[in-house]
Design a protein around this motif. Structure first.
Motif, PDB file in Angstrom:
ATOM      1  N   LEU A  35       7.521  -2.164   4.475  1.00  9.06           N
ATOM      2  CA  LEU A  35       8.484  -2.947   3.675  1.00  9.06           C
ATOM      3  C   LEU A  35       8.385  -2.542   2.199  1.00  9.06           C
ATOM      4  N   CYS A  36       7.154  -2.470   1.699  1.00  5.56           N
ATOM      5  CA  CYS A  36       6.959  -2.097   0.291  1.00  5.56           C
ATOM      6  C   CYS A  36       7.480  -0.683   0.028  1.00  5.56           C
ATOM      7  N   LEU A  37       7.225   0.202   0.978  1.00  4.40           N
ATOM      8  CA  LEU A  37       7.674   1.595   0.830  1.00  4.40           C
ATOM      9  C   LEU A  37       9.199   1.666   0.814  1.00  4.40           C
ATOM     10  N   ARG A  38       9.833   0.844   1.641  1.00  2.00           N
ATOM     11  CA  ARG A  38      11.302   0.864   1.681  1.00  2.00           C
ATOM     12  C   ARG A  38      11.889   0.387   0.358  1.00  2.00           C
ATOM     13  N   ILE A  39      11.229  -0.556  -0.275  1.00  4.73           N
ATOM     14  CA  ILE A  39      11.755  -1.059  -1.550  1.00  4.73           C
ATOM     15  C   ILE A  39      11.393  -0.112  -2.700  1.00  4.73           C
ATOM     16  N   ALA A  46       3.763   1.641  -3.274  1.00  4.04           N
ATOM     17  CA  ALA A  46       3.794   0.791  -2.072  1.00  4.04           C
ATOM     18  C   ALA A  46       2.388   0.330  -1.709  1.00  4.04           C
ATOM     19  N   ALA A  47       1.409   1.206  -1.888  1.00  3.89           N
ATOM     20  CA  ALA A  47       0.027   0.836  -1.595  1.00  3.89           C
ATOM     21  C   ALA A  47      -0.448  -0.244  -2.564  1.00  3.89           C
ATOM     22  N   GLU A  48      -0.105  -0.080  -3.837  1.00  2.00           N
ATOM     23  CA  GLU A  48      -0.500  -1.095  -4.826  1.00  2.00           C
ATOM     24  C   GLU A  48       0.160  -2.438  -4.549  1.00  2.00           C
ATOM     25  N   ALA A  49       1.446  -2.379  -4.213  1.00  2.42           N
ATOM     26  CA  ALA A  49       2.166  -3.628  -3.913  1.00  2.42           C
ATOM     27  C   ALA A  49       1.577  -4.302  -2.672  1.00  2.42           C
ATOM     28  N   SER A  50       1.214  -3.493  -1.676  1.00  2.00           N
ATOM     29  CA  SER A  50       0.616  -4.054  -0.456  1.00  2.00           C
ATOM     30  C   SER A  50      -0.686  -4.754  -0.799  1.00  2.00           C
ATOM     31  N   GLN A  51      -1.447  -4.112  -1.650  1.00  2.00           N
ATOM     32  CA  GLN A  51      -2.722  -4.701  -2.045  1.00  2.00           C
ATOM     33  C   GLN A  51      -2.505  -6.028  -2.784  1.00  2.00           C
ATOM     34  N   TYR A  54      -1.625  -8.707  -0.217  1.00  2.00           N
ATOM     35  CA  TYR A  54      -2.741  -9.234   0.577  1.00  2.00           C
ATOM     36  C   TYR A  54      -3.711 -10.062  -0.274  1.00  2.00           C
ATOM     37  N   VAL A  55      -3.840  -9.704  -1.539  1.00  5.72           N
ATOM     38  CA  VAL A  55      -4.672 -10.543  -2.410  1.00  5.72           C
ATOM     39  C   VAL A  55      -4.049 -11.932  -2.514  1.00  5.72           C
ATOM     40  N   ARG A  56      -2.708 -11.958  -2.708  1.00  4.80           N
ATOM     41  CA  ARG A  56      -2.016 -13.250  -2.779  1.00  4.80           C
ATOM     42  C   ARG A  56      -2.119 -13.987  -1.445  1.00  4.80           C
ATOM     43  N   ALA A  57      -2.021 -13.224  -0.365  1.00  2.08           N
ATOM     44  CA  ALA A  57      -2.090 -13.856   0.957  1.00  2.08           C
ATOM     45  C   ALA A  57      -3.468 -14.480   1.177  1.00  2.08           C
ATOM     46  N   TRP A  58      -4.500 -13.743   0.794  1.00  2.00           N
ATOM     47  CA  TRP A  58      -5.865 -14.259   0.966  1.00  2.00           C
ATOM     48  C   TRP A  58      -6.059 -15.548   0.170  1.00  2.00           C
ATOM     49  N   ASN A  80       7.984  -9.965  -2.507  1.00  5.36           N
ATOM     50  CA  ASN A  80       7.769 -10.456  -3.849  1.00  5.36           C
ATOM     51  C   ASN A  80       6.888  -9.508  -4.652  1.00  5.36           C
ATOM     52  N   ALA A  81       5.817  -9.049  -4.022  1.00  7.55           N
ATOM     53  CA  ALA A  81       4.902  -8.110  -4.686  1.00  7.55           C
ATOM     54  C   ALA A  81       5.612  -6.788  -4.967  1.00  7.55           C
ATOM     55  N   ALA A  82       6.430  -6.336  -4.009  1.00  5.41           N
ATOM     56  CA  ALA A  82       7.138  -5.066  -4.185  1.00  5.41           C
ATOM     57  C   ALA A  82       8.155  -5.165  -5.322  1.00  5.41           C
ATOM     58  N   ILE A  83       8.858  -6.292  -5.389  1.00  8.28           N
ATOM     59  CA  ILE A  83       9.858  -6.463  -6.437  1.00  8.28           C
ATOM     60  C   ILE A  83       9.189  -6.566  -7.814  1.00  8.28           C
TER      61      ILE A  83
END
Ligand code: ZN
Lengths: 188, 117
Positions: A35-39, A46-51, A54-58, A80-83
């Protein structure tokens, strides 16, 4: 995303069970990263946004009450993180880094269409067209048409009005249609 | 109803939404519009299908994601407290030495103030 996280696994994560967290990450990371990569288009972003997601998710696990499915919630956190990443990138970079080749090599891994070369080729064309969409249309179309988010939610994520979100989705679709079916294309 | 009006609206159809009766009538007579409509339909279907297409996650990312809980643990603060406790071992009650959280540190500071008073 199909529900790949059970209530039991979630409960273990809430209690701070780190092996349960690892299981949750393994079950969901590909969807989130994609999803992050698509945006964002750029693998590093995308890797940074994913991280970030997951920090927010945790941190948010304890407050997640299960009114929506967990994966739906996680998608929301991820987009949200990707945007946010897209915004900060816009501020910090003059030119968008072109990493099309890198991304082309990785998209898509094609689980569901294995063995159907025609369908895979079509989806690859579509993925390419999505990446060529102007940034402000891309996020709107990806969230609405790929991930099925509501206009209202997309408006909130992009911090724009609902009517502006609708316009982005519609214009994005139109552009996409023109790219996938070039002018007066005979493909039906 | 003309072709331009109808085509202008096609992109706004939500997946699965039905066109109006007038539009259906037009579509049944106008091959070009019907074709255009079919393209949008196919596009919507394919976009939806993309959601099940995923890419592999770089190994370094997976490791970083899994490590999030341990990175979030207040290791540094705990270490500071341990050092502090070692230095002031004699002045603390034995119960304090067992507690390594930030909360305990506050409590320890307070108890030291009490001792000093
Ligand atoms: Zn027509």
């Amino acid at each position: 995303m199909r529900e790949s996280v059970s209530a039991e696994l979630l409960e273990r994560c809430r209690r701070g069970d780190e092996s349960a967290w690892a299981e949750l990450v393994r079950a969901t990371q590909r969807e989130v990263y994609t999803l992050c990569l698509r945006i964002l288009r750029n693998p590093d972003d995308a890797a940074e946004a994913s991280q970030d997601a997951y920090v927010r998710a945790w941190k948010g696990l304890k407050s997640f009450r299960g009114e929506a499915s967990f994966t739906t919630w996680l998608y929301r956190v991820a987009s949200n993180a990707a945007i946010s990443k897209q915004r900060s990138r816009k501020r910090s970079r003059e030119h968008e880094v072109s990493s099309d080749d890198e991304m082309l090599a990785s998209l898509p891994s094609g689980e569901s269409t294995e063995g159907r070369a025609d369908v895979r080729a079509e989806l690859e064309t579509l993925e390419r067209a999505l990446r060529a969409l102007p940034e402000h249309y891309r996020a709107a179309v990806v969230l609405r048409d790929v991930y099925g988010m509501s206009i209202d939610e997309i408006a909130g994520q992009l911090a724009i009005s609902e009517s502006a979100a609708k316009v982005r989705v519609h214009r994005g679709r139109k552009k996409l249609k023109e790219m996938v079916f070039p002018a007066n294309g005979t493909k039906s | 109803m003309n072709c331009g009006d109808l085509r202008g609206r096609m992109a706004s159809y939500e997946s699965g939404a039905e066109p109006t009766r007038r539009e259906v009538r037009h579509l049944s007579r106008c091959k070009e519009c019907a074709q255009e409509m079919a393209r949008y339909g196919l596009l919507a279907e394919s976009l939806e299908e993309l959601s099940s297409q995923v890419v592999m996650v770089p190994a370094a990312l997976e490791a970083a994601l899994i490590a999030i809980p341990s990175a979030a643990r207040p290791r540094l603060r705990a270490a500071v407290v341990v050092t502090h406790l070692r230095r002031n071992r004699r002045s603390y009650a034995s119960g304090v030495a067992l507690a390594l959280t930030a909360g305990a540190a506050t409590w320890a500071t307070r108890s030291r103030r009490l001792e000093a008073a």
